[in-house]
Every structure is written in structure tokens, then in C-alpha cells.
Design a protein around this motif. Structure first.
Motif, PDB file in Angstrom:
ATOM      1  N   VAL A 226     -40.264 -95.888 -38.405  1.00 64.04           N
ATOM      2  CA  VAL A 226     -40.893 -95.175 -39.520  1.00 64.04           C
ATOM      3  C   VAL A 226     -42.394 -95.338 -39.387  1.00 64.04           C
ATOM      4  CG1 VAL A 226     -41.341 -95.224 -41.996  1.00 64.04           C
ATOM      5  CG2 VAL A 226     -38.999 -95.271 -41.166  1.00 64.04           C
ATOM      6  N   ASP A 227     -43.093 -94.214 -39.292  1.00 63.63           N
ATOM      7  CA  ASP A 227     -44.557 -94.214 -39.318  1.00 63.63           C
ATOM      8  C   ASP A 227     -44.948 -93.994 -40.773  1.00 63.63           C
ATOM      9  OD1 ASP A 227     -47.264 -93.818 -39.156  1.00 63.63           O
ATOM     10  OD2 ASP A 227     -47.177 -92.427 -37.471  1.00 63.63           O
ATOM     11  N   ALA A 228     -45.312 -95.077 -41.453  1.00 65.16           N
ATOM     12  CA  ALA A 228     -45.522 -95.034 -42.902  1.00 65.16           C
ATOM     13  C   ALA A 228     -46.829 -94.382 -43.315  1.00 65.16           C
ATOM     14  CB  ALA A 228     -45.450 -96.451 -43.475  1.00 65.16           C
TER      15      ALA A 228
ATOM     16  N   SER B 168     -44.871 -93.801 -49.165  1.00 67.56           N
ATOM     17  CA  SER B 168     -44.104 -94.713 -48.320  1.00 67.56           C
ATOM     18  C   SER B 168     -43.583 -95.916 -49.102  1.00 67.56           C
ATOM     19  CB  SER B 168     -44.960 -95.200 -47.142  1.00 67.56           C
ATOM     20  OG  SER B 168     -45.165 -94.168 -46.222  1.00 67.56           O
TER      21      SER B 168
ATOM     22  N   ILE C 278     -39.728 -96.097 -48.110  1.00 68.21           N
ATOM     23  CA  ILE C 278     -39.303 -97.106 -47.140  1.00 68.21           C
ATOM     24  C   ILE C 278     -38.030 -97.835 -47.559  1.00 68.21           C
ATOM     25  CG2 ILE C 278     -39.921 -99.387 -46.235  1.00 68.21           C
ATOM     26  CD1 ILE C 278     -42.709 -98.298 -45.668  1.00 68.21           C
TER      27      ILE C 278
ATOM     28  N   ILE D 128     -41.411-100.522 -38.554  1.00 67.32           N
ATOM     29  CA  ILE D 128     -42.324 -99.761 -39.403  1.00 67.32           C
ATOM     30  C   ILE D 128     -43.727 -99.882 -38.835  1.00 67.32           C
ATOM     31  CG2 ILE D 128     -43.321 -99.500 -41.705  1.00 67.32           C
ATOM     32  CD1 ILE D 128     -40.782-100.696 -42.860  1.00 67.32           C
TER      33      ILE D 128
ATOM     34  N   ALA E 230     -43.179-103.047 -46.537  1.00 70.63           N
ATOM     35  CA  ALA E 230     -42.694-102.885 -45.165  1.00 70.63           C
ATOM     36  C   ALA E 230     -42.074-104.183 -44.652  1.00 70.63           C
ATOM     37  CB  ALA E 230     -43.839-102.447 -44.259  1.00 70.63           C
TER      38      ALA E 230
ATOM     39  N   ALA F 201     -38.250-103.795 -43.290  1.00 64.30           N
ATOM     40  CA  ALA F 201     -38.029-103.556 -41.858  1.00 64.30           C
ATOM     41  C   ALA F 201     -36.936-104.475 -41.336  1.00 64.30           C
ATOM     42  CB  ALA F 201     -39.322-103.779 -41.080  1.00 64.30           C
TER      43      ALA F 201
ATOM     44  N   VAL G  94     -42.705-105.179 -38.164  1.00 63.80           N
ATOM     45  CA  VAL G  94     -43.724-104.310 -38.744  1.00 63.80           C
ATOM     46  C   VAL G  94     -44.941-104.391 -37.837  1.00 63.80           C
ATOM     47  CG1 VAL G  94     -45.266-103.913 -40.708  1.00 63.80           C
ATOM     48  CG2 VAL G  94     -42.900-104.659 -41.105  1.00 63.80           C
TER      49      VAL G  94
END
Length: 207
Positions: free
Chosen positions: A48-50, A109, A113, A121, A160, A164, A168
Motif C-alpha cells: 500500500v502506497d499511503a 489513508s 489502511i 506500507i 501504518a 502492516a 513500514v
């Protein structure tokens, strides 16, 4: 003095320019970002690109086989990313394949998330102001104007770290002080002008 149309016509491009060159150069998994995200032989994590921004890191990771979910809360930036992904998918071949591994979401996010449970992340917030007076590149200036200063970046990092599964990754200026209030990273991977602070998640056994 800046005119109203100074940034008119700016758009994100995954096919030409720096992103296309980065793809064609074939640097692949040897790049600092790929190492920080945990890509290695036999391991291609879901990411996931927050803080999607210009989407360049997401595109690189997708080009290396990762399924990447991009989250962008700025509607104008989200619209530009959506347009760029559509244009890239229409190129067919390798670009269409890469885009098929990218999912773009519009939202915060911090809220999204916890619903995703990602392995990795990636967080690349607005960085501390530069100490020199050199003008930043046009695309970064546009990004800062659209996204703002990310005053809630520490809160995003905490969320995050709590969600995650494996790690992270915080992308941060090479010589900048650590993000205040965040625990020390497990390790760092240094680039030319940025570093990746990697926070490994230690799984706890169920009682």
C-alpha cells in the motif's frame, strides 16, 4: 511573479520522461526502494502506497511484480493519477501489464489502511523544508501546492505501524532528523538524496 497558468498543462506521465526512463533502464530490484520494500528472490509483497503523490514509486514497484494499492486524498492529484494510469494502460504491452497491478483509491489513508491489512506500507509524506533556496522541480512544486504540508504524518505512521503485516517504509530526506514521535527504525537504506527508514513488524504469537 507566478502567473495563474504557470503550471497549466502539467500532468503525470508514466510512459515518457523520468518514469519511462527509470523503467527502461532496467535497474529493477537493485534499487534502494525495492530493497526497502522487501523485494528479493521469491518474494514480491503486496504494497500500500499511503501517500501516492505522483505515483512514481508505486509504478516502479508494480513494474517489479508487486500488487500496489495507491491511496491519494487530494482530489486533483487523484484525478491526475487516474488519467495517467488510463493513458499508460492504453499503451498496451508492458505498460498495460504494470497498470493491471495498480489499484488507485481516493480517500484518507488513516481510515483506509485498517481495512486493507497490507504486507508492506510505503509512506512518502511532504518532507521538511529544504535549508537551501534552490527552486524545486515543477512537479514537486505542483505536488506541494495540491497536497499541502501533511501535518498528520506522524499519526499516519502510527496507524501504518499498527496495521502492516511485515514492514513500514518511510521515505525521508537523506540528512533530515527522524520524524518526531516515531520509534527508531529497524534499519535504513540510503540513496543519493533520500533514505528509506524500514520498520519491521514483529508478529506476536496468539495465546
Amino acid at each position: 511573479m507566478k502567473t495563474e497558468d504557470q503550471d497549466a498543462g502539467f500532468r503525470i506521465d508514466f510512459v515518457g520522461g523520468a518514469v519511462g526512463h527509470r523503467l527502461r533502464s532496467g535497474e529493477g530490484r537493485g534499487q534502494a526502494l525495492a530493497k526497502a520494500a522487501g523485494l528479493k528472490a521469491g518474494k514480491t509483497p503486496d504494497i500500500v502506497d499511503a501517500t501516492a503523490g505522483l505515483g512514481r514509486d508505486s509504478f516502479l514497484l508494480a513494474s517489479l511484480g508487486c500488487n500496489v494499492t495507491l491511496i491519494e486524498r487530494s482530489k486533483p492529484m487523484y484525478d491526475m493519477l487516474s488519467d495517467a494510469l488510463t493513458r499508460a494502460s492504453q499503451e498496451n504491452g508492458v505498460y498495460e501489464e504494470i497498470v493491471s497491478r495498480m489499484t488507485l483509491l481516493h480517500g484518507d489513508s488513516r481510515e483506509l489502511i485498517p481495512t486493507l491489512s497490507p504486507e508492506v506500507i510505503l509512506i512518502d509524506p511532504m518532507h521538511p523544508p529544504r535549508q537551501n533556496t534552490a527552486l524545486v522541480k515543477k512537479e514537486m512544486r505542483v505536488l506541494r501546492e495540491l497536497v499541502g504540508a501533511d501535518p498528520d504524518q506522524a499519526e499516519l505512521m502510527e496507524i501504518a505501524l499498527a496495521n502492516a503485516q511485515k514492514r513500514v517504509v518511510l521515505k525521508w530526506p537523506l540528512r533530515a532528523e527522524p520524524m518526531p514521535g516515531i520509534r527508531k527504525p529497524s534499519h535504513q537504506i540510503l540513496g543519493k538524496s533520500t533514505r528509506f527508514d524500514v520498520f519491521m513488524i514483529i508478529a506476536t504469537a496468539n495465546p
